[in-house]
Design an enzyme around this catalytic site. Structure first.
Site, PDB file in Angstrom:
ATOM      1  N   ASP A  34       0.839  -1.205   0.000  1.00 60.81           N
ATOM      2  CA  ASP A  34       0.000   0.000   0.000  1.00 60.81           C
ATOM      3  C   ASP A  34       0.870   1.249   0.000  1.00 60.81           C
ATOM      4  OD1 ASP A  34      -2.716  -1.137   2.158  1.00 60.81           O
ATOM      5  OD2 ASP A  34      -1.898  -1.843   0.260  1.00 60.81           O
ATOM      6  N   GLU A  36       3.878   1.674  -1.267  1.00 56.25           N
ATOM      7  CA  GLU A  36       4.410   1.965  -2.603  1.00 56.25           C
ATOM      8  C   GLU A  36       3.307   2.546  -3.498  1.00 56.25           C
ATOM      9  OE1 GLU A  36       5.923  -2.104  -2.680  1.00 56.25           O
ATOM     10  OE2 GLU A  36       7.586  -1.337  -3.854  1.00 56.25           O
ATOM     11  N   TYR A  37       2.107   1.966  -3.356  1.00 58.11           N
ATOM     12  CA  TYR A  37       0.967   2.432  -4.145  1.00 58.11           C
ATOM     13  C   TYR A  37       0.661   3.896  -3.811  1.00 58.11           C
ATOM     14  CZ  TYR A  37      -3.763   3.077  -5.786  1.00 58.11           C
ATOM     15  OH  TYR A  37      -4.869   3.582  -6.403  1.00 58.11           O
ATOM     16  N   ASP A  38       0.604   4.187  -2.512  1.00 57.90           N
ATOM     17  CA  ASP A  38       0.278   5.546  -2.081  1.00 57.90           C
ATOM     18  C   ASP A  38       1.304   6.542  -2.604  1.00 57.90           C
ATOM     19  OD1 ASP A  38      -1.936   4.669  -0.755  1.00 57.90           O
ATOM     20  OD2 ASP A  38      -0.942   4.505   1.194  1.00 57.90           O
ATOM     21  N   SER A  83     -12.284   9.268   1.285  1.00 56.66           N
ATOM     22  CA  SER A  83     -11.007   8.621   1.569  1.00 56.66           C
ATOM     23  C   SER A  83     -10.186   9.549   2.473  1.00 56.66           C
ATOM     24  CB  SER A  83     -10.320   8.358   0.243  1.00 56.66           C
ATOM     25  OG  SER A  83      -9.140   7.673   0.462  1.00 56.66           O
ATOM     26  N   GLU A 115      -5.891   8.850  15.802  1.00 57.58           N
ATOM     27  CA  GLU A 115      -6.513   7.520  15.820  1.00 57.58           C
ATOM     28  C   GLU A 115      -5.660   6.555  15.015  1.00 57.58           C
ATOM     29  OE1 GLU A 115     -10.510   7.551  14.244  1.00 57.58           O
ATOM     30  OE2 GLU A 115     -10.985   9.363  15.347  1.00 57.58           O
ATOM     31  N   LYS A 117      -4.836   4.133  12.120  1.00 56.02           N
ATOM     32  CA  LYS A 117      -5.400   3.879  10.798  1.00 56.02           C
ATOM     33  C   LYS A 117      -5.420   2.368  10.612  1.00 56.02           C
ATOM     34  CE  LYS A 117      -4.993   5.162   5.942  1.00 56.02           C
ATOM     35  NZ  LYS A 117      -5.579   3.930   5.515  1.00 56.02           N
ATOM     36  N   ASP A 119      -5.911  -1.192   9.159  1.00 55.26           N
ATOM     37  CA  ASP A 119      -5.751  -1.704   7.797  1.00 55.26           C
ATOM     38  C   ASP A 119      -6.837  -2.742   7.521  1.00 55.26           C
ATOM     39  OD1 ASP A 119      -4.782  -2.081   5.313  1.00 55.26           O
ATOM     40  OD2 ASP A 119      -3.036  -3.252   5.911  1.00 55.26           O
ATOM     41  N   ARG A 138     -17.708  -0.102   0.933  1.00 53.41           N
ATOM     42  CA  ARG A 138     -17.512   1.244   0.422  1.00 53.41           C
ATOM     43  C   ARG A 138     -17.706   1.326  -1.087  1.00 53.41           C
ATOM     44  NH1 ARG A 138     -12.545   4.074  -0.906  1.00 53.41           N
ATOM     45  NH2 ARG A 138     -12.981   6.288  -0.811  1.00 53.41           N
ATOM     46  N   GLU A 179     -14.526   0.377  10.406  1.00 56.72           N
ATOM     47  CA  GLU A 179     -13.553  -0.409   9.654  1.00 56.72           C
ATOM     48  C   GLU A 179     -13.732  -1.865  10.072  1.00 56.72           C
ATOM     49  OE1 GLU A 179     -11.965   1.395   7.560  1.00 56.72           O
ATOM     50  OE2 GLU A 179     -10.194   0.281   6.921  1.00 56.72           O
ATOM     51  N   TYR A 231     -15.721   4.817  13.693  1.00 56.59           N
ATOM     52  CA  TYR A 231     -15.010   6.090  13.891  1.00 56.59           C
ATOM     53  C   TYR A 231     -15.694   7.309  13.287  1.00 56.59           C
ATOM     54  CZ  TYR A 231     -13.309   4.605   9.320  1.00 56.59           C
ATOM     55  OH  TYR A 231     -13.231   4.144   8.025  1.00 56.59           O
ATOM     56  N   LYS A 295      -7.004  13.994  12.989  1.00 60.47           N
ATOM     57  CA  LYS A 295      -8.286  14.603  12.618  1.00 60.47           C
ATOM     58  C   LYS A 295      -8.495  15.913  13.376  1.00 60.47           C
ATOM     59  CE  LYS A 295     -10.451  10.127  11.785  1.00 60.47           C
ATOM     60  NZ  LYS A 295     -11.485   9.152  12.112  1.00 60.47           N
ATOM     61  N   LYS A 319       1.166   7.913   7.033  1.00 59.38           N
ATOM     62  CA  LYS A 319       1.391   6.485   6.780  1.00 59.38           C
ATOM     63  C   LYS A 319       2.682   6.007   7.432  1.00 59.38           C
ATOM     64  CE  LYS A 319      -0.608   4.470   3.842  1.00 59.38           C
ATOM     65  NZ  LYS A 319      -1.732   3.842   3.217  1.00 59.38           N
ATOM     66  N   CYS A 413       9.283 -37.686   4.663  1.00 54.50           N
ATOM     67  CA  CYS A 413       9.289 -36.781   5.811  1.00 54.50           C
ATOM     68  C   CYS A 413      10.735 -36.366   6.115  1.00 54.50           C
ATOM     69  CB  CYS A 413       8.682 -37.479   7.024  1.00 54.50           C
ATOM     70  SG  CYS A 413       8.932 -36.548   8.552  1.00 54.50           S
ATOM     71  N   CYS A 416      11.723 -38.169   9.699  1.00 58.26           N
ATOM     72  CA  CYS A 416      11.867 -39.615   9.910  1.00 58.26           C
ATOM     73  C   CYS A 416      12.104 -40.394   8.620  1.00 58.26           C
ATOM     74  CB  CYS A 416      10.644 -40.169  10.639  1.00 58.26           C
ATOM     75  SG  CYS A 416       9.163 -40.115   9.615  1.00 58.26           S
ATOM     76  N   CYS A 431       3.062 -36.393   7.303  1.00 55.73           N
ATOM     77  CA  CYS A 431       3.848 -37.558   7.668  1.00 55.73           C
ATOM     78  C   CYS A 431       2.937 -38.351   8.596  1.00 55.73           C
ATOM     79  CB  CYS A 431       5.110 -37.136   8.414  1.00 55.73           C
ATOM     80  SG  CYS A 431       5.884 -38.535   9.232  1.00 55.73           S
ATOM     81  N   CYS A 436       7.169 -40.642  14.417  1.00 59.84           N
ATOM     82  CA  CYS A 436       8.059 -39.617  13.844  1.00 59.84           C
ATOM     83  C   CYS A 436       8.587 -38.698  14.955  1.00 59.84           C
ATOM     84  CB  CYS A 436       7.297 -38.804  12.803  1.00 59.84           C
ATOM     85  SG  CYS A 436       8.212 -37.390  12.185  1.00 59.84           S
TER      86      CYS A 436
HETATM   87  S1  IVH Z   1     -11.467   8.545   8.645  1.00 63.59           S
HETATM   88  C1  IVH Z   1     -14.185  11.253   6.614  1.00 63.59           C
HETATM   89  N1  IVH Z   1     -10.384   7.021  10.470  1.00 63.59           N
HETATM   90  O1  IVH Z   1      -8.480   4.484   5.806  1.00 63.59           O
HETATM   91  C2  IVH Z   1     -13.663   9.997   7.148  1.00 63.59           C
HETATM   92  N2  IVH Z   1     -10.370   6.233   8.225  1.00 63.59           N
HETATM   93  O2  IVH Z   1      -7.023   5.630   3.474  1.00 63.59           O
HETATM   94  C3  IVH Z   1     -12.445   9.539   6.417  1.00 63.59           C
HETATM   95  N3  IVH Z   1      -9.347   4.022   7.966  1.00 63.59           N
HETATM   96  O3  IVH Z   1     -11.154   4.554   3.581  1.00 63.59           O
HETATM   97  C4  IVH Z   1     -11.861   8.321   6.987  1.00 63.59           C
HETATM   98  N4  IVH Z   1      -8.874   3.703  10.080  1.00 63.59           N
HETATM   99  O4  IVH Z   1     -11.225   2.789   5.392  1.00 63.59           O
HETATM  100  C5  IVH Z   1     -10.665   7.152   9.167  1.00 63.59           C
HETATM  101  N5  IVH Z   1      -9.480   5.796  12.219  1.00 63.59           N
HETATM  102  C6  IVH Z   1      -9.779   5.915  10.918  1.00 63.59           C
HETATM  103  C7  IVH Z   1      -9.452   4.920   9.976  1.00 63.59           C
HETATM  104  C8  IVH Z   1      -9.763   5.116   8.628  1.00 63.59           C
HETATM  105  C9  IVH Z   1      -8.815   3.190   8.871  1.00 63.59           C
HETATM  106  C10 IVH Z   1      -9.415   3.730   6.519  1.00 63.59           C
HETATM  107  C11 IVH Z   1     -10.748   4.011   5.887  1.00 63.59           C
HETATM  108  C12 IVH Z   1     -10.427   4.908   4.703  1.00 63.59           C
HETATM  109  C13 IVH Z   1      -8.973   4.681   4.512  1.00 63.59           C
HETATM  110  C14 IVH Z   1      -8.345   5.901   3.854  1.00 63.59           C
END
Ligand code: IVH
Length: 675
Positions: A34, A36-38, A83, A115, A117, A119, A138, A179, A231, A295, A319, A413, A416, A431, A436
């Site tokens: 994730d 690398e993707y991000d 997101s 908070e 995050k 996965d 979602r 989540e 959340y 947040k 991240k 095996c 044994c 086995c 054994c």
């Molecule tokens: S808040 C407006 N809080 O992370 C609300 N997201 O990369 C926006 N995620 O799609 C999301 N833990 O699936 C929020 N404590 C947390 C989270 C959380 C995991 C996930 C969520 C979101 C993804 C975004």
């Protein structure tokens, strides 16, 4: 860089991101981390920001990825399921703060909530007059899939709110965002069970959670240890709390599971100052987290800030560095498990992942090696998550030079030398030699382990020694070990031998449930062992039951009933049981039930926060359980005591708010001793 270089790069990034989106969201088979993707996505966003004219509607930045599959009914969300924008370091977080201050100066007066995050996967839970009426994934953020029946099987999802607190008003319509995920311990337990049953194991918690949620048969979902943490509120018929901190408390009051490690800080500087602590804490969180979400606490300000693309401006995800890395797979070796299952693993060129040097990683099973075409000498991607055994994700085929050796599973095996067998309908190779030595070692290790007979001081090395010297031919022999036997072993001085003999003697007092666990019957873990102990009273009774009698015990299906029944039919096992009885290892179930109520911590519930001076977390929990108490994860009105250690989390604030008495380790020990 010239404009034409940039156009090429943008095109290439879009193509790659689209591919990874599809692999991740549609096939659930990601090729890259994730992280690398991000970073790839961030690069594309930066380039597009520099050339806004080149943004096309089909750019992956214009959607958040993931289309709803056709198999489920589609659900339009009442509001966009947004997101989160990513940050990769403290500078990025500060940059975000400065941007939003410029948009709205009220930001400077807001506090911040941190908070984990999680996965996992977003789920959207709809309640009407407090009743759970619909749950959706979602999807693309606008339209998701209706997975209500599946979510109903998830025990953490309240079917009716409020669950317990009376002093909270429930809006007639409420839509909550949570989540869904699988805890690391549950994931490991699930895989261990599958491995013992010769079934295919799962590759990682997130994909298992995703697959479980999208099961067409909810019964299957119900067998998976999915859980949720809530959340956010997506929609409500009434005004809901004005701050994120109060909102978490409100959700908790309604009965939703809410993280108990969130933190409220006064300023962005304080939030940034907390980052190292959150990084350090990562390994102690019982589920996979891929970052910290920061947040704005003031939700009105957050709302007014609006969104940028699909990302709300009022929050940012910092991240964590990826815990995936590439290294060379030097060799594939095979371990023989307790039930004879052959488990392949990779011997790696040692690499560090997040402060831990990894030398070995599991390869799951032989089918996995074949499907992924993993070869000795390959460069492979590996992943480490929490305390879970590191695992191989797959080979990097592009880096092959032709010297890699394809792998053939062993026909004998490795312990044994007897031929191995494949059971119909199972992925595992076994086995089946009851004599054994590798299986015996694993069996004895299991017998003495902490969850079973808990014989302290009998570690892996000692078990291997006593088995290889022929002193222990089954676990009944443990009780026949003498002082002279032990003193003859390498590295055994007088005191060590005496301590071990004391521990062995003491283990004779263990409960029937523990003894049943210790026998190592396929499919019988601690919980079922407890139920069997209660139902049958002693091993003699249990050994005489029919398959039909076993069916009556909760959690016993046809496979497990047969496995228990067969175990007691095996003459070698009958002999071991006789041996245990003649030695005096013969606990009875009923006795334990009466005793439990007289234990000093009976009926009391404890929550531990922070690091205790002498007791590691698991030992503290064990001390509580052994003395009749219960250790739980989150503070509620039902909590009897909060046990406070160093660097406590938000559990302390919550305990104070609820007036839960706070004690230290010493007080816990005194209570456990009945003082
Ligand atoms: S808040 C407006 N809080 O992370 C609300 N997201 O990369 C926006 N995620 O799609 C999301 N833990 O699936 C929020 N404590 C947390 C989270 C959380 C995991 C996930 C969520 C979101 C993804 C975004």
């Amino acid at each position: 860089m010239s404009d034409s270089d940039d156009t090429k790069l943008i095109e290439q990034l879009r193509k790659e991101i689209n591919l990874h989106n599809y692999r991740y969201h549609v096939l659930d088979e990601p090729l890259i981390s994730d992280y690398e993707y991000d970073q790839m996505a961030q690069k594309l966003r930066d380039l597009e920001a520099a050339h806004p004219d080149w943004v096309t509607p089909d750019s992956p930045t214009q959607r958040t990825g993931g289309i709803a599959l056709d198999r489920f009914v589609k659900v339009r969300h009442p509001a966009a399921i947004l997101s989160l924008a990513n940050a990769f370091n403290a500078e990025d977080v500060k940059g975000w703060y400065e941007r939003i201050v410029r948009l709205d100066t009220r930001v400077t007066r807001s506090k911040f909530v941190l908070e984990p995050k999680i996965d996992g996967l977003t789920v959207v839970l709809h309640y009407e007059d407090g009743v759970f009426v619909q749950g959706a994934t979602r999807g693309d953020g606008e339209v998701g899939e209706d997975v209500t029946a599946n979510l109903r099987t998830v025990k953490a999802v309240p079917l009716r709110i409020p669950v317990h607190e009376e002093d909270v008003h429930v809006p007639s319509r409420l839509v909550v965002r949570a989540e869904a995920f699988i805890r690391l311990k549950d994931f490991e337990r699930l895989n261990k069970k599958l491995e013992e049953e010769g079934e295919k194991t799962y590759l990682n918690p997130r994909n298992t959670a995703a697959g479980s949620l999208r099961q067409l048969d909810p019964k299957l979902t119900g067998t998976r240890p999915l859980t949720i943490l809530a959340y956010a509120i997506v929609d409500s018929s009434e005004r809901t709390p004005a701050t994120q901190w109060e909102l978490l408390e409100y959700l908790r009051k309604l009965g939703f599971p809410v993280t108990d490690i969130a933190e409220l800080v006064d300023s962005i500087d304080q939030a940034v100052a907390k980052i190292p602590e959150w990084n350090e804490r990562r390994d102690r969180i019982p589920f996979e987290v891929d970052g910290v979400v920061i947040k704005l606490n003031d939700l009105d300000v957050a709302n007014d800030l609006g969104v940028s693309g699909k990302d709300p401006r009022g929050a940012i995800a910092l991240k964590y560095p990826a815990r995936e890395i590439s290294t060379t797979l030097k060799e594939i070796r095979v371990n023989v498990g307790r039930t004879g299952v052959l488990a392949p693993y990779a011997v790696l060129s040692p690499v560090e992942i997040g402060g831990v040097v990894v030398k070995q990683a599991t390869l799951h099973n032989f089918d996995f090696i074949a499907e992924k075409d993993i070869r000795e000498g390959d460069h492979v991607m590996i992943k480490r998550a929490g305390d879970v055994i590191p695992y191989v994700i797959g080979p990097i085929k592009e880096l092959r030079n032709g010297s890699e050796k394809p792998y053939e599973p062993p026909s004998k095996c490795p312990s044994c030398g007897q031929p191995v067998e494949h059971l119909e309908g199972e992925v595992a190779w076994y086995c089946i030699n009851v004599g054994c030595p590798a299986q015996l070692v694993r069996n004895v290790e299991h017998f003495v382990s902490r969850e079973a007979m808990d014989i302290d001081g009998m570690g892996e090395k000692i078990v291997e020694l006593v088995v290889s010297k022929g002193l222990v031919k089954d676990y009944g022999d443990i009780y026949k070990l003498t002082r002279a036997d032990l003193l003859n072993l390498e590295g055994f001085a007088g005191k060590k031998a005496d301590n071990l003999l004391d521990a062995i003697e003491e283990s004779k007092q263990q409960s029937l449930a523990r003894l049943i666990t210790a026998l190592g019957i396929r499919g019988v873990g601690e919980v079922l062992a407890g139920d069997l102990a209660e139902s049958f009273g002693d091993l003699e009774e249990l050994s005489k039951v029919s398959i039909n009698d076993l069916y009556r015990v909760e959690g016993v299906g046809p496979n497990i009933a047969k496995s228990i029944y067969d175990w007691f039919q095996n003459p070698r096992n009958v002999q071991v049981i006789d041996k245990l009885r003649s030695i005096g290892v013969w606990p009875r179930g009923a006795k334990e039930r009466v005793n439990k109520a007289s234990l000093p911590l009976f009926g009391k519930t404890f929550v531990i926060t922070g690091t205790l001076p002498n007791l590691p977390r698991d030992q503290a929990e064990q001390l509580i359980a052994q003395n009749g108490g219960k250790a739980t994860d989150s503070v509620s009105r039902a909590t009897s005591y909060l046990v406070l250690g160093e660097n406590p989390g938000s559990k302390l604030d919550r305990a104070r708010a609820l007036g839960v008495p706070i004690i230290d380790e010493a007080a816990l020990r005194r209570m456990a001793e009945g003082k």
